[in-house]
Each structure stands twice: as structure tokens, then as C-alpha cells.
Enzyme design. Structure first.
Site, PDB file in Angstrom:
ATOM      1  CD1 TRP A   1       7.791   2.361   4.916  1.00 21.61           C
ATOM      2  CD2 TRP A   1       8.996   3.037   3.170  1.00 21.61           C
ATOM      3  NE1 TRP A   1       6.934   2.970   4.028  1.00 21.61           N
ATOM      4  CE2 TRP A   1       7.642   3.399   2.947  1.00 21.61           C
ATOM      5  CE3 TRP A   1       9.947   3.362   2.184  1.00 21.61           C
ATOM      6  CZ2 TRP A   1       7.220   4.066   1.792  1.00 21.61           C
ATOM      7  CZ3 TRP A   1       9.512   4.027   1.038  1.00 21.61           C
ATOM      8  CH2 TRP A   1       8.172   4.367   0.848  1.00 21.61           C
TER       9      TRP A   1
ATOM     10  CB  CYS B   1       4.679   8.690  -3.647  1.00 20.69           C
ATOM     11  SG  CYS B   1       5.989   7.956  -2.732  1.00 20.69           S
TER      12      CYS B   1
ATOM     13  CD  GLU C   1       0.330   8.820  -6.164  1.00 20.23           C
ATOM     14  OE1 GLU C   1       1.361   8.246  -5.772  1.00 20.23           O
ATOM     15  OE2 GLU C   1      -0.798   8.337  -6.079  1.00 20.23           O
TER      16      GLU C   1
ATOM     17  CG  HIS D   1       2.122   3.506  -9.829  1.00 17.74           C
ATOM     18  ND1 HIS D   1       1.862   4.833  -9.568  1.00 17.74           N
ATOM     19  CD2 HIS D   1       2.767   3.021  -8.744  1.00 17.74           C
ATOM     20  CE1 HIS D   1       2.315   5.129  -8.363  1.00 17.74           C
ATOM     21  NE2 HIS D   1       2.869   4.055  -7.844  1.00 17.74           N
TER      22      HIS D   1
HETATM   23  N1  GLN Z   1      13.762   9.315  -5.106  1.00 18.88           N
HETATM   24  C1  GLN Z   1      13.007   8.111  -5.096  1.00 18.88           C
HETATM   25  C2  GLN Z   1      12.882   7.561  -6.509  1.00 18.88           C
HETATM   26  O1  GLN Z   1      12.782   8.274  -7.407  1.00 18.88           O
HETATM   27  C3  GLN Z   1      11.641   8.335  -4.533  1.00 18.88           C
HETATM   28  C4  GLN Z   1      10.827   7.067  -4.474  1.00 18.88           C
HETATM   29  C5  GLN Z   1       9.529   7.196  -3.734  1.00 18.88           C
HETATM   30  O2  GLN Z   1       9.039   8.259  -3.496  1.00 18.88           O
HETATM   31  N2  GLN Z   1       8.911   6.105  -3.393  1.00 18.88           N
HETATM   32  O3  GLN Z   1      12.850   6.418  -6.758  1.00 18.88           O
HETATM   33 ZN    ZN Z   2       7.199   8.764  -4.692  1.00 17.88          ZN
END
Ligand code: GLN
Ligand code: ZN
Length: 756
Positions: free
Chosen positions: A562, A644, A666, A695
């Protein structure tokens, strides 16, 4: 010789398109105003390119949401649930496809990553009865507008084979059954464009992936028909994001007039391409990186242009960006706060246009314009900069020993020790890290950043939020707590800001999807950790409760994926540096008494190269970097990781090799479909498949969570099953968070009673 880019960023220097779109969606502006803003941006971006000295301007790369969705609209391939009845696709239908319509309960089309970029496209849907027809006049009108403005337009289309292969088959459809109809529609579009432009660019990045025999045959069939549709305009087959590899002969055999190749991702392919280049074919050299922020080495690039010109007529060479500039930020001149020395090393979209133009100029005149001299000086300065090469970091990397990648004992032994120590119930409940980031939290972070709040006041304010989050988790009855991450704006930026080797832009936004943009950190130098980053927050949180508090970190692969990464060191080496820095933090958390440490690898899967042959190598070093980060702890310390996404099948082995004690993933949106992967592969450690989607504000009821957990129990042994949401809760509001987590805890309790 023509100079061009494959596409340009859409948002505008101040993200004007984002603001206009969001105002439009909120009903604050009308269609006329939105379209005026959009056309204004598009025209300005053409002017930037023309003023820089580029010969052609791309048309159709600009989009109100996504260019693949535009292709769906242009082909009239609108899924029936959107109730479109033919004719020009209106904006309501267009945005319904992109975002769904909550009032009418119509789900949006799916969105997924555009190859290995961070840009998300709308996935076309192919049903057995999908039809294609050329609809509307947007593209043709845009070509006309460009001509009126005095530009030489180059319409850009997603190529038919890439379009077909990226689509999703629904209702038992076979994509190839649509080849004929789709190509027919493309032929009509090309026929209408014919004569209005010199070049038509057909984007076929799929040629840089592994293709099935069927796909290869489809290329041949499609392109001979497209060729016939263009009488006076020339077809440019654009490939990017990698090397053509074993598709090179196929690409060269297609009846097109020109081919674009990515010489940034695939620098080694130029020799073979030049050797095999048919005499009629124009070659477009993608020499300026469309996916990163660094200045091009102009001398090196010029040598390649000259080599190509020696092989073929200079008139048959084009100079371009490696891919669309969509993936790079807009204008480095907007960066007023960036260290001027670092700024000297960078080129964003506007500067990349100038680089392309100057390459053309140098190659056609033999003179080296001033930009060449400046370029050489900045690259030399970059190479010599003190932060680029930190001797201690390099020595440390060399001194890494194989044992540093391994935990002291195998999982089974660690698990036994941890079980005795942590004293958790069966089906332990936890959350992924963040809790609602309220307006108050964001305001306080901003005040602190701007210097309007003292550090002492800021720490006190954040501790207040942490105390609240801890109290709420205790009241809910969760078993493993988190501090809630109120001090983090973003899971990568937060760490980047505390590590050496990173810098940040104010305005270096890149479109992620629709109106959403991200501003990736830039890794410019060797990475190390000057001091502890999270320990005080974690300790404070732990001091408020007797339950175990997780220390929360972002993993090295995610930090790498990222960010914009330096291009003077290989990605795996940069990743190892980050891993060593994060390892220090892991060990500091452990010695401070934190018993559980979660290292998020949200991006591990998306970092996968698009060619199968490269994937194993990537997974090897990515997994190693995770292990290097985590493995220094004692058996007593429990390592968690979070990911995720749920398409696990292909990488199950790699996930297991990360050797985390617990992973959370996820799973709820796919209704625990991911469990198939666990059925086929005997995952050895503990798992928390997410039991509800974070979400949306929807509150799942106890029954629903309970039945998902039952599904999970069919493949995961009870003593290894954790209970948690899909991901962090920072985008949610408190009321739904409390309600959902309450139901989650009750579902776990019910399951425990059953087992007692
Ligand atoms: N620890 C991060 C959160 O809870 C993980 C975020 C993610 O996986 N995108 O926000
Ligand atoms: Zn996540």
C-alpha cells in the site's frame, strides 16, 4: 514518431471530480453541473498533455466512475435488474450499476482489483441472454470535442478479450459463447470511429497474463474482424502490467498496426520484440512508469528508443507511458510541504508527460534538452542521499540468520502453553482492531497534527477514547480486547510516519474506486524504526483490564503493497527491511507484557504477481517477511494475523506457512464459502472466520451468527474456532456496533452452552 500516454488521472489536481460526484450523489448538484465539471477536467487534462508536447490525447480514458463500466454502458450490456430499456444510458442507471440502489434493493455490480493495481473496476456480468449493441454517443462526442480543441484524439477502448475475460459468468453462461456478439459490437464502434482519428487504442493487458488456448484462439478470431472494421484509422494493441512472455508470438501475429509494450514491468522483453518485429508494425515503447512516482532515467530510456529506431524506421516508433497514468498522482508541483530534495526525485502524471515529450525530442533531434541535464543531476543526488543507504540497515539485513524465521516450538506445543496462560473460553470472541472513528476522534487527530492541540492533551484525549472502548468491550463480554486504534488515521500511514525511509505527500491521491482515492506513503530510503511506536498505547489499554489486550500492528507485506516503493531496490529486500523494523516492535510489545500481538496482512493476497510463474517466488518472500516479523517471540506469546479477503484456495499453503497461532479472515459475505478451502486443506492453527460484514450498518441477529458458526464447525474443530467480525469497525457507528457485537457474543455463549 508519436509521443503519447495510455491514459491520464481523472480526479483533478484538487480531486474536483470526487467532490462533484459526491455532491451529485447527495443531490446537491444536478447532472448539468456534474457533467460540466467532468468535461472541464477532461479538457484541462488534454491541454496539459498537448502543452507538454504529446502528439495524441487519449479519449475515453476519462470516466465518471470506471472505464470498464463505461464499456459495459457503451455495449449496452446492462444487467436486467437495472431496468434499462435501451437508448443512451442515463446517469441514474449508470450510477445504479456502480453503487446499487438501496431504496429499491438493487445490488450494485461487483467490483474487483484491476490486475495487480489498487484500482477497482466494475465487473461486467455475462448471462446466457446478455446482448451487445453499440449504444449512445459519449465516446464519439468526446472524440469530436478533442478535435474541436485542436487535439489529435486517440480513442481508448478496453479490448474485447480483456473485457470478456474480466467478466463474471452468471446463470450458467460461458463467456466464449459471447465472443461473436461482442466482437460484432466492437466492430460497429470501431467502424464509427474510423476516419475520426489516426490511432484507436485497444487495451489488452490480459496478454500479460497466462492465457488458455481458448483465449489465444479468441484473440486471433476477434482481431481479424476488428481489423476489417477500421479502414483508415490504425489499431494499437496496448499491453501492459508485465511481459508478453509466451504470448509474444500471438500478439505479433495479430493484424493490428501497432503494439504497445510495458518496458517498466517488462524491461527485458525489448530485445526479443525488436528481433521479431514485423516490418509493418509500429512499436509503442512504454518507458515512463505509470504506476510509480519516480523520475524516469532519461538516459537509459533514450538508449532504448535509439536501439528501437535503429531496428525500424523512427516513424514506426511511439514513446509512451508504461500503462495509463491513472495509477500515479497528478502533479508533484502541488507538493509544497515535501522535502525539496525528495521532491526533486519525483515525477507525477504532469511531469511524466514532459518526460515522454522530451524523450521524443532528444531522439528525433539528437540534442539533449535541459530536462535531461536536470534529470541526471536529480538521479545522482538521489543515489547519493544519506537516507537511501543506511549502513546499519544493510548490515542488519545481512546478519539475519535462518532461525530468526522460526518460532521456538511448533504450533501444537505453543498452543498448549498459550491455553494454560490465557485461560480463554471455547470459541473466544474478539474484534479486528479498530472501533468507530467518531467525528470527535478525527477532529482531535487533525487538531494535533496542525499543532492546535498539545501532545499532552492529545494523549489524554486518545486515552479517553481507549478507556471508553475497553469499558464497552468489557460490558459486551468480549474475551480478547483491543484498544480501538483511535490514534490511527490509516493502518499503513500510521506506521510509515514513525519509520525511517518513508515520506508523505499532501496531494498525491490515486483513484481506488469511484470517487474514492488513496494517498500512499512513499518509501524512498532504507527502512528502520527509530523508536517504539505502539507500546505506550497498548500498555495503557492493558492497564484498564484483566482480559488480554491485543497489540495491533500492520504487517510488512501490507505496508509494502500500500505504498509507492523505491525502484532502486527489489521489493523483497524493501519488505525485509520493514519486517525487521516491525520485528523490533513485536519484541518490545512482548517485553512490555502484551500477551497477544496481531500483525495484519490485509494485502498479502493482492500483492500476488499476475503470472503464475512469479507467484511462488512472491509467496515465499512474503511469507518469510511475515515470519521474520513475528517469529522472535516466546511460545507464550500468541501471534494473530488478519486478512480481509476470502479467496483462500490458491494460497492456503502460504497462509499456513505464516505459522500464526490465530488468523481472522473475511467470510460472512460469501456465507462461509471460504470454508471449502479449509475442507480441502488441513489448516493446522486457530481460525476466526468473520461472522458478520462490517461494510454496512446492518445488524446481524444472534441466530444468523449462530448458524454461520455451526457451518464453520463442520470444518474447523471447536477448540480452534474463534468468533469475530469480518474486519475492523472504524467505518461503523456505535449503536450498530454494540448491537452486532452483543449478538455475536450471545451466539458464542449459546454455542458454548451446547458444548458444555
Ligand atoms: N486492524 C485493522 C482495523 O481493524 C485492520 C484493517 C484491515 O484489515 N483492513 O481497522
Ligand atoms: Zn480486514
Amino acid at each position: 514518431m508519436h509521443a503519447h500516454v495510455l491514459g491520464f488521472p481523472r480526479m483533478g489536481a484538487n480531486r474536483e471530480l470526487k467532490w462533484a460526484l459526491e455532491q451529485f450523489w447527495r443531490g446537491e448538484i444536478g447532472e448539468t453541473e456534474l457533467v460540466a465539471t467532468a468535461d472541464g477536467l477532461r479538457d484541462r487534462h488534454w491541454a496539459i498533455q498537448a502543452d507538454a508536447g504529446l502528439d495524441l490525447v487519449p479519449v475515453g480514458d476519462f470516466s465518471l466512475y470506471d472505464h470498464v463500466l463505461d464499456t459495459v454502458a457503451m455495449l449496452g450490456a446492462v444487467p436486467p435488474r437495472f431496468g434499462w430499456s435501451g437508448g443512451e444510458i442515463d446517469l441514474t442507471t449508470y450510477f445504479n450499476m456502480a453503487r446499487g440502489n438501496a431504496e429499491k434493493g438493487i445490488p450494485a455490480m461487483e467490483m474487483t482489483k484491476w490486475f495487480d493495481t489498487n484500482y477497482h473496476y466494475i465487473v461486467p456480468e455475462l448471462a446466457p441472454d446478455t446482448t451487445f449493441a453499440k449504444t449512445g454517443s459519449r465516446l464519439f462526442d468526446a472524440v469530436e470535442s478533442a478535435r474541436k480543441l485542436g487535439h489529435s484524439p486517440k480513442p481508448v477502448l478496453v479490448g474485447p478479450i480483456t473485457f470478456l475475460m474480466l467478466a463474471k459468468e452468471t446463470g450458467g453462461c460461458n463467456r466464449w459463447a459471447h465472443l461473436d456478439g461482442l466482437v460484432e459490437a466492437y466492430c460497429r464502434i470501431i467502424a464509427e470511429l474510423d476516419g475520426t482519428c489516426t490511432w484507436i487504442q485497444l487495451d489488452e493487458p490480459i496478454l500479460c497474463t497466462d492465457l488458455s488456448e481458448e483465449a489465444k484462439r479468441a484473440f486471433g478470431a476477434a482481431y481479424s474482424r476488428l481489423r476489417a472494421a477500421a479502414v483508415s484509422s490504425r489499431l494499437l494493441l496496448a499491453t501492459y502490467f508485465g511481459t508478453l512472455g509466451d504470448n509474444l508470438d500471438l500478439a505479433l501475429s495479430l493484424p493490428v498496426n501497432g503494439m504497445h509494450v510495458d518496458l517498466v514491468r517488462g524491461p527485458g522483453q525489448l530485445g526479443e520484440i525488436l528481433d521479431k518485429l514485423p516490418s509493418h508494425l509500429t512499436l509503442s515503447l512504454g518507458l515512463v512508469d505509470g504506476r510509480n512516482v519516480w523520475k524516469t532515467e532519461l538516459e537509459t530510456a533514450l538508449r532504448k528508443v535509439n536501439a528501437a529506431c535503429q531496428r525500424t524506421k523512427p516513424a514506426q516508433i511511439m514513446i509512451g507511458s508504461s500503462c495509463s497514468l491513472l495509477h500515479s498522482p497528478m502533479d508533484v508541483e502541488g507538493e509544497t510541504a515535501l522535502d525539496p530534495e525528495l521532491k526533486q526525485w519525483m515525477a507525477f502524471a504532469v511531469q511524466k508527460c514532459a518526460e515522454i515529450a522530451v524523450l521524443k525530442q532528444a531522439s528525433s533531434t539528437g540534442d539533449k534538452p535541459d530536462l535531461f541535464i536536470e534529470n541526471k543531476a536529480s538521479l545522482l543526488a538521489r543515489g547519493a542521499h544519506r537516507d537511501v543507504r543506511d549502513a546499519r540497515v544493510r548490515e542488519r539485513a545481512v546478519a539475519v540468520t535462518p532461525d530468526m524465521y522460526d518460532r521456538a516450538s511448533p504450533f501444537a506445543e505453543r498452543a498448549a502453553v498459550q491455553r494454560g496462560l490465557l485461560d480463554l473460553p471455547l470459541f473466544p470472541t474478539t474484534t479486528i482492531g479498530s472501533y468507530p472513528q467518531t467525528a470527535e476522534i478525527r477532529k482531535q487527530r487533525l487538531q494535533f497534527k496542525k499543532g492546535e492541540m498539545s501532545e499532552a492533551d492529545y494523549v489524554k484525549a486518545m486515552q479517553g477514547h481507549i478507556a471508553e472502548v475497553v469499558a464497552r468491550q468489557e460490558a459486551l463480554g468480549l474475551d480478547v480486547l483491543v484498544h480501538g486504534e483511535p490514534e490511527r488515521n490509516d493502518m499503513v500511514e500510521y506506521f510509515g510516519q514513525q519509520l525511517n525511509g518513508f515520506c508523505f505527500t499532501q496531494n498525491g491521491w490515486v483513484q481506488s474506486y469511484g470517487s474514492r482515492c488513496v494517498k500512499p506513503p512513499i518509501i524512498y530510503g532504507d527502512v528502520s524504526r527509530p523508536e517504539k511506536m505502539t507500546v505506550d498505547w497498548a500498555l495503557y489499554a492493558q492497564s484498564l483490564t484483566d482480559k488480554p489486550m491485543k497489540g495491533m500492528l500492520t504487517g510488512p507485506v501490507t505496508i509494502l503493497c500500500w505504498s509507492f516503493v523505491r525502484n532502486d531496490l527489489s521489493r523483497d529486500i524493501v519488505c525485509r527491511q520493514i519486517a525487521l523494523a516491525m520485528r523490533d516492535e513485536v519484541l518490545d510489545l512482548e517485553s512490555a507484557g502484551i500477551k497477544i500481538i496481531q500483525i495484519d496482512e490485509a494485502a498479502l493476497r493482492e500483492g500476488m504477481p499476475i503470472r503464475k510463474a512469479d507467484q511462488a517466488t512472491y509467496l515465499r518472500w512474503a511469507v518469510d517477511c511475515f515470519r521474520l516479523t513475528a517469529a522472535g517471540v516466546r511460545d507464550e506469546t500468541q501471534i494473530h494475523s488478519h486478512m480481509c479477503y476470502s479467496e483462500f484456495n490458491a494460497i492456503m499453503g502460504a497462509i499456513a506457512e505464516m505459522d500464526a497461532d490465530v488468523i481472522s479472515i473475511e467470510a460472512s459475505r460469501s456465507n462461509m464459502e471460504l470454508l471449502d478451502a479449509f475442507n480441502q486443506y488441513d489448516y493446522p492453527a486457530e481460525i476466526g472466520p468473520g461472522v458478520y460484514d462490517i461494510h454496512s450498518p446492518r445488524v446481524p441477529d444472534e441466530e444468523e451468527i449462530y448458524s454461520l458458526l455451526h457451518k464453520a464447525l463442520a470444518v474447523i474443530p471447536a477448540e480452534r474456532l474463534w468468533v469475530n467480525p469480518d474486519c475492523g469497525l472504524k467505518t461503523r457507528a456505535w449503536p450498530e456496533t454494540i448491537a452486532s457485537l452483543g449478538n455475536m457474543v450471545r451466539a458464542a455463549e449459546r454455542l458454548r452452552r451446547e458444548r458444555a
